[in-house]
Design an enzyme around this catalytic site. Sequence first.
Site, PDB file in Angstrom:
ATOM      1  N   ARG A  81       0.843  -1.207   0.000  1.00 53.59           N
ATOM      2  CA  ARG A  81       0.000   0.000   0.000  1.00 53.59           C
ATOM      3  C   ARG A  81       0.874   1.252   0.000  1.00 53.59           C
ATOM      4  O   ARG A  81       0.602   2.215  -0.703  1.00 53.59           O
ATOM      5  CB  ARG A  81      -0.910  -0.012   1.230  1.00 53.59           C
ATOM      6  CG  ARG A  81      -1.985  -1.088   1.159  1.00 53.59           C
ATOM      7  CD  ARG A  81      -3.079  -0.851   2.174  1.00 53.59           C
ATOM      8  NE  ARG A  81      -2.815  -1.470   3.448  1.00 53.59           N
ATOM      9  CZ  ARG A  81      -3.364  -2.617   3.848  1.00 53.59           C
ATOM     10  NH1 ARG A  81      -4.217  -3.267   3.078  1.00 53.59           N
ATOM     11  NH2 ARG A  81      -3.089  -3.118   5.029  1.00 53.59           N
ATOM     12  N   PHE A  84     -11.340  -5.924  -5.211  1.00 56.09           N
ATOM     13  CA  PHE A  84     -11.238  -6.672  -3.941  1.00 56.09           C
ATOM     14  C   PHE A  84     -10.773  -5.679  -2.856  1.00 56.09           C
ATOM     15  O   PHE A  84      -9.786  -5.911  -2.165  1.00 56.09           O
ATOM     16  CB  PHE A  84     -10.256  -7.848  -4.036  1.00 56.09           C
ATOM     17  CG  PHE A  84     -10.533  -8.787  -5.183  1.00 56.09           C
ATOM     18  CD1 PHE A  84     -11.503  -9.782  -5.065  1.00 56.09           C
ATOM     19  CD2 PHE A  84      -9.836  -8.686  -6.376  1.00 56.09           C
ATOM     20  CE1 PHE A  84     -11.764 -10.653  -6.118  1.00 56.09           C
ATOM     21  CE2 PHE A  84     -10.088  -9.544  -7.435  1.00 56.09           C
ATOM     22  CZ  PHE A  84     -11.049 -10.539  -7.307  1.00 56.09           C
ATOM     23  N   ASP A 103     -16.045  -4.658  -4.611  1.00 51.51           N
ATOM     24  CA  ASP A 103     -16.015  -5.769  -3.656  1.00 51.51           C
ATOM     25  C   ASP A 103     -17.400  -6.408  -3.631  1.00 51.51           C
ATOM     26  O   ASP A 103     -18.415  -5.758  -3.861  1.00 51.51           O
ATOM     27  CB  ASP A 103     -15.611  -5.302  -2.260  1.00 51.51           C
ATOM     28  CG  ASP A 103     -15.023  -6.429  -1.416  1.00 51.51           C
ATOM     29  OD1 ASP A 103     -13.792  -6.481  -1.245  1.00 51.51           O
ATOM     30  OD2 ASP A 103     -15.815  -7.286  -0.946  1.00 51.51           O
ATOM     31  N   ALA A 138     -16.028  -9.465  -8.931  1.00 52.86           N
ATOM     32  CA  ALA A 138     -14.945  -8.758  -9.612  1.00 52.86           C
ATOM     33  C   ALA A 138     -14.861  -9.126 -11.098  1.00 52.86           C
ATOM     34  O   ALA A 138     -14.721  -8.250 -11.953  1.00 52.86           O
ATOM     35  CB  ALA A 138     -13.621  -9.077  -8.924  1.00 52.86           C
ATOM     36  N   ASP A 196      -6.243  -7.516  -5.649  1.00 56.14           N
ATOM     37  CA  ASP A 196      -5.775  -8.223  -4.446  1.00 56.14           C
ATOM     38  C   ASP A 196      -6.860  -9.181  -3.961  1.00 56.14           C
ATOM     39  O   ASP A 196      -7.533  -8.919  -2.962  1.00 56.14           O
ATOM     40  CB  ASP A 196      -5.419  -7.192  -3.357  1.00 56.14           C
ATOM     41  CG  ASP A 196      -4.949  -7.864  -2.070  1.00 56.14           C
ATOM     42  OD1 ASP A 196      -4.433  -8.997  -2.152  1.00 56.14           O
ATOM     43  OD2 ASP A 196      -5.124  -7.263  -0.994  1.00 56.14           O
ATOM     44  N   CYS A 243      -2.277 -14.360  -2.251  1.00 60.38           N
ATOM     45  CA  CYS A 243      -1.999 -14.850  -0.899  1.00 60.38           C
ATOM     46  C   CYS A 243      -2.233 -16.362  -0.828  1.00 60.38           C
ATOM     47  O   CYS A 243      -2.473 -16.906   0.237  1.00 60.38           O
ATOM     48  CB  CYS A 243      -2.851 -14.108   0.129  1.00 60.38           C
ATOM     49  SG  CYS A 243      -4.609 -14.268  -0.154  1.00 60.38           S
TER      50      CYS A 243
HETATM   51  N1  SAH Z   1      -7.079  -5.520  -0.687  1.00 56.58           N
HETATM   52  C1  SAH Z   1      -7.700  -5.658   0.608  1.00 56.58           C
HETATM   53  C2  SAH Z   1      -7.850  -7.094   1.043  1.00 56.58           C
HETATM   54  C3  SAH Z   1      -8.633  -7.954   0.096  1.00 56.58           C
HETATM   55  S1  SAH Z   1      -9.352  -9.312   0.876  1.00 56.58           S
HETATM   56  C4  SAH Z   1      -6.916  -4.844   1.634  1.00 56.58           C
HETATM   57  O1  SAH Z   1      -5.884  -4.283   1.293  1.00 56.58           O
HETATM   58  O2  SAH Z   1      -7.362  -4.769   2.781  1.00 56.58           O
HETATM   59  C5  SAH Z   1     -10.359  -9.971  -0.376  1.00 56.58           C
HETATM   60  C6  SAH Z   1     -11.659  -9.223  -0.621  1.00 56.58           C
HETATM   61  O3  SAH Z   1     -12.242  -9.789  -1.783  1.00 56.58           O
HETATM   62  C7  SAH Z   1     -12.707  -9.330   0.474  1.00 56.58           C
HETATM   63  O4  SAH Z   1     -13.145  -8.050   0.847  1.00 56.58           O
HETATM   64  C8  SAH Z   1     -13.881 -10.098  -0.179  1.00 56.58           C
HETATM   65  O5  SAH Z   1     -15.145  -9.608   0.217  1.00 56.58           O
HETATM   66  C9  SAH Z   1     -13.645  -9.808  -1.634  1.00 56.58           C
HETATM   67  N2  SAH Z   1     -14.150 -10.799  -2.580  1.00 56.58           N
HETATM   68  C10 SAH Z   1     -14.104 -12.151  -2.497  1.00 56.58           C
HETATM   69  N3  SAH Z   1     -14.566 -12.702  -3.632  1.00 56.58           N
HETATM   70  C11 SAH Z   1     -14.909 -11.681  -4.452  1.00 56.58           C
HETATM   71  C12 SAH Z   1     -15.431 -11.598  -5.777  1.00 56.58           C
HETATM   72  N4  SAH Z   1     -15.690 -12.699  -6.487  1.00 56.58           N
HETATM   73  N5  SAH Z   1     -15.643 -10.391  -6.303  1.00 56.58           N
HETATM   74  C13 SAH Z   1     -15.388  -9.256  -5.617  1.00 56.58           C
HETATM   75  N6  SAH Z   1     -14.879  -9.268  -4.362  1.00 56.58           N
HETATM   76  C14 SAH Z   1     -14.653 -10.459  -3.794  1.00 56.58           C
END
Ligand code: SAH
Length: 401
Positions: free
Chosen positions: A215, A231, A253, A287, A307, A347
């Site tokens: 970040r 995400f 998200d 997404a 992410d 991850c």
């Molecule tokens: N980038 C964030 C962490 C991401 S965690 C940070 O820096 O804090 C992953 C995220 O993806 C979660 O919020 C979850 O709700 C979302 N997510 C999971 N599957 C998804 C999808 N198919 N489409 C959109 N968002 C999704």
Amino acid sequence: MKTGRVKIKVSKSLETKILKGHPWVHYYQVQNGKVTGNPGDLGVVYDHKNRFLAVGLFDPHSDIRLRVLETKTPRDIDEAFFRERIEQAVALRSPLQAAGTTGYRLVSGENDRLPGLVIDRYGDTLVLKLYTEAWMPHLPVFLQALEQVAPAERVVLLLSRHVERTKTTGPAHGDVLTGLPLEGPVHFTENGLVFQADVVAGQKTGFYFDQRENRERVKGLAAGKDVLNVFSYTGGFSLYCFAGKCRSVTEVDLNPLALAMAKENVLMNFPDRARNENAFMQVQGDAFQVLSEFKRAGRQFDLVILDPPAFAAKKGHRANALQAYLRLAKAGAYCTRPGGLLLAASCSQPVPARDFFRSVSLGIRQTGRKERALFKSRHALDHPVTFREGEYLKAGCFEVD
Ligand code: SAH
């Protein structure tokens, strides 16, 4: 509480691995028949000459039957032992406080030689998450040690899904173990930015501290840019982009609660930007779907952040996960303006970094464009890696021509 002892024998090759720092004995690696005991019993591993090799926490309900605490020299697993381990973990994180960061991972399980136990600090609140029931009988002594080394207003307990399923006694998920009751979200700072997190209902322990350094890198690249944060969870990358003077952020998200918390986080730090609908936008949805709609509509951004959650939980998922990373990078590249930047993170522990980066590059190239890596990163200071399986995070930022 007094815990029992169990004796464990392993193969010679595992002996060598354990001496080199491998922290686990799986159930199928136990060589002296059916070993019985209670969660939290101390498992003592003897080598082929019947000499002490290691001591650890035994868990009959976990595939990982033994988590190693100490090797070579026998030691009492008591308050002094825990204090020493927590002190080492605290010392490693000391640079973070100076950087205006009060939210970070204080103890990272196996990688801080406290296997199966994670502690995240959110300002005055510590969130202690257990991945094995074996810690339960040791908790009172562990908490005494923690209180001395890392005092806090409260310690909140979280349990992994597996522990919640198998445990029979002891405190429950979300219980406050010591200190004041929890009243709503907790507040903390990361590189001077203020965040809030829901440590009980949120994902992980409420926040993804592991992306802090990425970040910060993105902040330095964001000036004047239209950013697409896919995400976005609770807005971690978005806040840094605003801090880096970006032109706009669009978050995507699936989870409306995460988006609501993200909005609050932007409001706390950049109220004018949060209220300006040309500067801050949110899209709730899948997404992949949203990205393909953007592509159809010709919507593009200067900086695209991808992410996602882990796509692979075990080795068998690796091939599918790599396909998904490729598709995602491709979809992200279609939404990246010529000369723009694409940041892709993973991850997924079973996906090796090299394979991940190859999939991202391939995905970008399948759109007919070329990429150039600006940086590739791995683990941050508070997420040390001390054994092979401890490594999971990788991210790459690419300029897309
Ligand atoms: N980038 C964030 C962490 C991401 S965690 C940070 O820096 O804090 C992953 C995220 O993806 C979660 O919020 C979850 O709700 C979302 N997510 C999971 N599957 C998804 C999808 N198919 N489409 C959109 N968002 C999704």
